[in-house]
Design an enzyme around this catalytic site. Sequence first.
Site, mmCIF file in Angstrom:
data_model
loop_
_atom_site.group_PDB
_atom_site.id
_atom_site.type_symbol
_atom_site.label_atom_id
_atom_site.label_comp_id
_atom_site.label_asym_id
_atom_site.label_seq_id
_atom_site.Cartn_x
_atom_site.Cartn_y
_atom_site.Cartn_z
ATOM 1 N N LYS A 299 0.975 -1.328 -0.023
ATOM 2 C CA LYS A 299 -0.006 0.048 0.132
ATOM 3 C C LYS A 299 0.766 1.300 -0.046
ATOM 4 C CE LYS A 299 -4.224 -2.061 1.822
ATOM 5 N NZ LYS A 299 -5.122 -2.090 2.828
ATOM 6 N N ASN A 320 -4.766 1.991 -1.989
ATOM 7 C CA ASN A 320 -5.275 0.633 -1.878
ATOM 8 C C ASN A 320 -5.889 0.337 -3.239
ATOM 9 O OD1 ASN A 320 -7.674 2.031 -1.702
ATOM 10 N ND2 ASN A 320 -8.660 0.107 -0.677
ATOM 11 N N GLY A 363 1.412 0.321 9.705
ATOM 12 C CA GLY A 363 1.410 0.137 8.136
ATOM 13 C C GLY A 363 0.658 0.857 7.434
#
Length: 518
Positions: A299, A320, A363
């Site tokens: 991502k 995404n 993340g």
Amino acid sequence: MQRPKICLCLTCSTIAEDLAILEKYRNWVDVVELRVDYLTKDERLYIRQFPDQAKIPCILTIRRKIDGGNFTEGEASRTTLLARGLSFADQDTRKNFAYIDLEEDYHVPCLQDAAFAFGTRVIRSFHDMNGTIPNIAERMSKMRITGFEIPKIAVMPHCLSDVTNLFKQAEALKEMEHILIAMGPLGLPSRILSGKLHSFMTYTSPTETISKLAQIGQIDPVTLNEVYNFRGIDESTNVFGITGYPLKTTGSPQIHNSGYRSHGMNAVYIPVRAQKIEEALDFADVVGIQGLSVTVPHKETIIPNLQTVSEEVGYIGACNTAVKKGTEWRGFNTDADGLTKALLEFMEVKNLLRMKIGILGAGGAAKSAAQVVKDLRGKACIFNRTVSKARSLAEHYGFKWASLSSDSLDLLEEYSELIIQTTSIGLGISEEEKNDNANDPIPFYTFHGHEFVYDMIYSPEKTPFLERAEKAHCKICNGRTMLEYQAYEQFEIFTGVPYEWPNVDTERTKRTGWKKHN
Ligand code: NAP
């Protein structure tokens, strides 16, 4: 483009079991392959009757261990068995094997002559379990000794670029009847898009025996047809996909493909397993993929590879959704919107005002979570294994940060009204692995029962972390709702058409007050 035939590999130890399995899958397949190498020695005596019993075109195959099969006896014994399969050929060719699979290095001219004489086509195969080969067209031409064989090459790719290479080489094979396959989990696109490889056949396994061929990476025929609409794929099919690694499980193909089906669109959405995002984009360019969902761990690494990004991607720092427009890849983020909808619905609130929220992980998914908490006016503390990443994310939003360890217990107690789990710990684990503490991101934390607990993972349905929270009477929710909401928006970005919503969403809209956009 001629639609490739769907072959079902039968690997039971008795013919009766193989026939019972065939009955279950008959509607989904065009051909069956009798894998004699999996039959018991006694059962091998009866292979000659199989085509008449099966009543579908059959391939006779005895695959050696070195080619990824199960046959360990010598070549003399293999020749005897193959001859038995071809013997007493019937005038009614439906009672004979339609195909016989002979490896490239197997040369017994009388067997081949017998096959030709009775209309059994020879598939001349080569399996490389260790890699790929550079000059497929040349190799295949040499494999057609008489010019009538169907050459088959199956290779084991080491990375997605090896699969891309296969698709590039397939252009030179358009005029030659052939079978081309990339094996293993990386090779799945070659099985679903075998028409784009101009392949004569794609191979499937029944779910009952698929584990026997786990290394080979076949798909079951029901999934191939029902999820990927294989029989509808043609030259004008638009291709979309999801890329990530290891991408062991994903619910996205079901959501997107059923969306295409309900809109009557000629499109397919496939998993594209890629260690590096650059490989996924290169594959997409070669195969003509028009849109990619992007998941763990790409991502963030995809961003430098995009020519333009949406405002959300700019401030969240994670993407995404990537769409190909002309020669450009454009990035979007639908995770934040999906999570917002999922959280508001789960907690039955309109915002997170004054709530103290723990975000586990830092993340790509955590970046969206941080943005959502900020937008919904909550306060967060970000807990991560790599503290520097927690810190830089937290500083961006004016949140707190800490290490994902028992040292941070006091802070976690403070920021526990809502805990949003965004690490990949617990993702794709089996029932047996659930007892392992390593599959819980905060085994040191005891739930009190008043926490709202949201885990972005949806497979397994309940991670050990969620199970523990539920046992302590916390209100829990897995990432399925977020997956659905982010996918609906992604579908619209990919196709320009709103997702055909299931009825359940009317209920959701009533509860949370948000509306689908038209
Ligand atoms: P990512 O960018 O690779 O981040 C992974 C995160 O997990 C990082 O914070 C990493 O910590 C942490 N982590 C991984 N292994 C760990 C371990 N053994 N111990 C401690 N921490 C570990 O992945 P992502 O894109 O954010 O996705 C994360 C998860 O969210 C995945 O499970 C994904 O499936 C899920 N997700 C679900 C949805 C949905 O729609 N439901 C959407 C997005 C993501 P370090 O920084 O220390 O490496």
